[in-house]
Design a protein around this motif. Structure first.
Motif, short mmCIF file in Angstrom:
data_model
loop_
_atom_site.label_atom_id
_atom_site.label_comp_id
_atom_site.label_asym_id
_atom_site.label_seq_id
_atom_site.Cartn_x
_atom_site.Cartn_y
_atom_site.Cartn_z
N UNK A 51 0.73 -1.19 -0.03
CA UNK A 51 -0.12 0.08 -0.09
C UNK A 51 0.80 1.35 0.11
N UNK A 52 0.58 2.33 -0.64
CA UNK A 52 1.19 3.65 -0.59
C UNK A 52 1.48 4.09 0.67
N UNK A 53 2.55 4.51 1.12
CA UNK A 53 2.72 5.04 2.34
C UNK A 53 2.14 6.44 2.48
N UNK A 54 1.43 6.49 3.72
CA UNK A 54 0.94 7.57 4.33
C UNK A 54 1.81 8.64 4.45
N UNK A 55 1.94 10.04 3.61
CA UNK A 55 2.89 10.82 3.64
C UNK A 55 2.80 11.67 4.99
N UNK A 56 2.17 11.52 5.66
CA UNK A 56 1.65 12.13 6.89
C UNK A 56 2.48 11.45 8.13
N UNK A 57 2.72 10.31 7.70
CA UNK A 57 3.71 9.45 8.85
C UNK A 57 5.18 9.76 8.60
N UNK A 58 5.46 9.96 7.40
CA UNK A 58 6.96 10.20 7.00
C UNK A 58 7.57 11.38 7.60
N UNK A 59 7.14 12.50 7.76
CA UNK A 59 7.56 13.70 8.41
C UNK A 59 6.50 14.78 8.53
N UNK A 60 6.89 15.93 9.07
CA UNK A 60 5.86 16.88 9.39
C UNK A 60 5.79 18.06 8.07
N UNK A 61 6.34 17.62 7.10
CA UNK A 61 6.55 18.66 6.02
C UNK A 61 5.10 19.24 5.53
N UNK A 62 4.13 18.07 5.27
CA UNK A 62 2.73 18.30 4.68
C UNK A 62 1.97 19.10 5.87
N UNK A 63 2.21 18.75 7.06
CA UNK A 63 1.35 19.57 8.26
C UNK A 63 1.93 20.96 8.42
N UNK A 64 3.22 21.32 8.12
CA UNK A 64 3.60 22.64 8.27
C UNK A 64 3.24 23.36 6.80
N UNK A 65 3.26 22.71 5.62
CA UNK A 65 2.57 23.45 4.81
C UNK A 65 1.19 23.91 4.84
N UNK A 66 0.42 22.82 5.07
CA UNK A 66 -1.08 22.86 5.34
C UNK A 66 -1.29 24.16 6.35
N UNK A 67 -0.73 24.16 7.47
CA UNK A 67 -0.82 25.04 8.53
C UNK A 67 -0.39 26.68 8.21
N UNK A 68 0.93 26.72 7.35
CA UNK A 68 1.28 28.06 6.73
C UNK A 68 0.26 28.56 5.75
N UNK A 69 -0.12 27.55 5.06
CA UNK A 69 -1.12 28.07 3.89
C UNK A 69 -2.56 28.41 4.60
N UNK A 70 -2.87 28.09 5.70
CA UNK A 70 -4.09 28.42 6.54
C UNK A 70 -4.08 29.57 6.99
N UNK A 71 -2.63 30.17 7.34
CA UNK A 71 -2.81 31.23 8.11
C UNK A 71 -2.41 32.40 7.00
N UNK A 72 -2.02 32.05 5.86
CA UNK A 72 -1.67 33.03 4.66
C UNK A 72 -2.99 33.17 4.03
N UNK A 73 -4.17 32.38 4.20
CA UNK A 73 -5.49 32.61 3.59
C UNK A 73 -6.31 33.63 4.48
N UNK A 74 -5.71 33.82 5.69
CA UNK A 74 -6.62 34.97 6.35
C UNK A 74 -6.86 36.30 5.65
N UNK A 75 -5.39 36.88 5.36
CA UNK A 75 -5.46 38.31 4.38
C UNK A 75 -6.31 37.93 3.30
N UNK A 76 -6.10 36.91 2.68
CA UNK A 76 -6.83 36.56 1.25
C UNK A 76 -8.44 36.89 1.43
N UNK A 77 -8.85 36.24 2.33
CA UNK A 77 -10.24 36.19 2.76
C UNK A 77 -10.71 37.68 3.38
N UNK A 78 -9.88 38.16 4.31
CA UNK A 78 -10.16 39.63 4.63
C UNK A 78 -10.57 40.44 3.61
N UNK A 79 -9.57 40.53 2.50
CA UNK A 79 -9.49 41.54 1.54
C UNK A 79 -10.68 40.83 0.51
#
Length: 397
Positions: free
Chosen positions: A201-229
């Protein structure tokens, strides 16, 4: 040569599907003045209705991503686009805010299919060295959809009410649907990336590292000014600066158009300079521009404030293409649907919170302070976003 032609066709259809669903998702914020004037809603309630499509989107992104991973992008996109079309016509026929809200919520749930599936289609058919550019072109559809809504929905709502305004996304979706039905093709997964044994079975990339977690979190906070504007930019121009709905909509539309072009340029830039590197540069610029925007608005330097609003809008959407490409590249062909779904979920969850939260803030604070406070979001992203890219490398267990 044949694959190149097919890739261009798939990119065109993917952009078209993303564009019309973006028009649907972006239309409700531009109904806020009409909701408060004609339906007697306060700003907080109108802001809540405006973000209901994002709530629907958030609730179904991972589900549609899982369906695309398992059954293919074509089927998921066509079914979702058909349901979005139905919901848009339902919203156009609604006469009560509660019914309108239900249709907007259902339409957001359905349109989540396009957000996930078009990204997979574009990445699946794109050559490795052009993925950032191609995803930038696909991501261009989102601000273009906002631009179309910004320039057409306010005057339509003023002259024909909410029903007339919501017919725009309904008809747009209905026009694109048959083209997708007959033209879309699911990309073939590379043989080298398929597990060699059926027991693997393909490896779950979320178990390999925190890379995707950090990209998701960073993108979420960057979306705040996008939606405000995006949600309150029109209100700021009309109530804060005293502009007409048509003039304010034109400025928002121009900002979104320039943001769309910026996504293409930033996507191409990320192919040579790296996805994370570009996002970090955009975040740093966003901090500075948002602080200056808040200051210019407070000092009533209207011309400078409007110019900074346009620049801030462009910066607020510039990170999306490189972030989406990075997520798909790291997740691989068997997890990219769910990972892109989670990427969108975190961003639109932030957007769902922005509507009512900023609506409440604006009842106690002025626009200038809220705009300045938005700079905290890209500042946080500078800490959250990884410093280097990580592509698909995990194969199977």
């Amino acid at each position: 040569m044949r694959r190149q032609h097919t890739a261009i066709v798939q990119l065109t259809l993917g952009v078209a599907a993303a564009l019309v669903t973006s028009v649907f998702l972006a239309a409700p914020p531009f109904l806020i003045p009409t909701l408060t004037r004609d339906m007697g809603l306060d700003l907080s309630s109108a802001g809540l209705i405006a973000v209901l499509p994002n709530l629907g989107l958030v609730s179904m992104l991972v589900v549609w991503g899982g369906l695309a991973d398992r059954y293919g992008e074509r089927g998921a996109l066509i079914v979702g686009l058909g349901l979005t079309t139905t919901a848009a016509f339902g919203a156009a026929s609604a006469s009560e805010p509660e019914i309108l809200g239900i249709w907007l919520l259902l339409g957001g749930m359905a349109s989540a299919s396009a957000n996930v599936a078009t990204g997979r289609i574009v990445i699946g058919w794109a050559p490795l060295k052009r993925r950032g550019l191609v995803m930038g072109i696909r991501q261009m559809a989102i601000p273009l959809g906002v631009m179309i809504s910004a320039t057409t929905v306010p005057p339509l709502a003023q002259s024909h009410g909410i029903s007339g305004a919501m017919l725009l996304p309904a008809v747009a979706c209905a026009v694109v649907l048959p083209w997708c039905l007959f033209g879309l093709r699911t990309p073939t997964r590379a043989t080298a990336e398929v597990p060699r044994a059926t027991s693997q079975k393909p490896v779950n990339p979320y178990k390999i590292s925190r890379y995707l977690h950090r990209v998701h979190a960073g993108s979420a906070v960057l979306a705040i000014p996008q939606f405000v504007l995006q949600i309150f930019g029109l209100v700021w121009l009309m109530e804060g600066l005293g502009w007409t709905a048509a003039a304010a909509g034109a400025v928002v539309g121009i900002a979104q158009f320039l943001g769309a072009l910026g996504r293409v340029l930033v996507g191409a830039w990320s192919d040579s300079s790296g996805r994370m590197n570009i996002i970090l540069h955009v975040s740093g610029a966003g901090v500075l521009v948002l602080l200056l925007l808040g200051l210019a608005s407070y000092m009533q330097w209207d011309a400078l404030a409007v110019a900074l609003f346009v620049i801030a809008t462009c910066l607020s959407v510039a990170d999306n293409g490189p972030a989406f490409t990075a997520v798909a590249e790291h997740a691989g062909p068997f997890w990219s649907g769910r990972s892109l779904g989670l990427q969108n979920t975190t961003q639109h969850f932030a957007g769902f919170l922005v509507g009512p939260a900023v609506g409440v803030l604006l009842e106690h604070l002025n626009f200038s302070l809220v705009l300045g406070l938005s700079a905290l979001a890209p500042a946080a992203a500078l800490w959250l976003i990884p410093k280097k890219d990580r592509r698909y490398e995990h194969g199977a267990t």
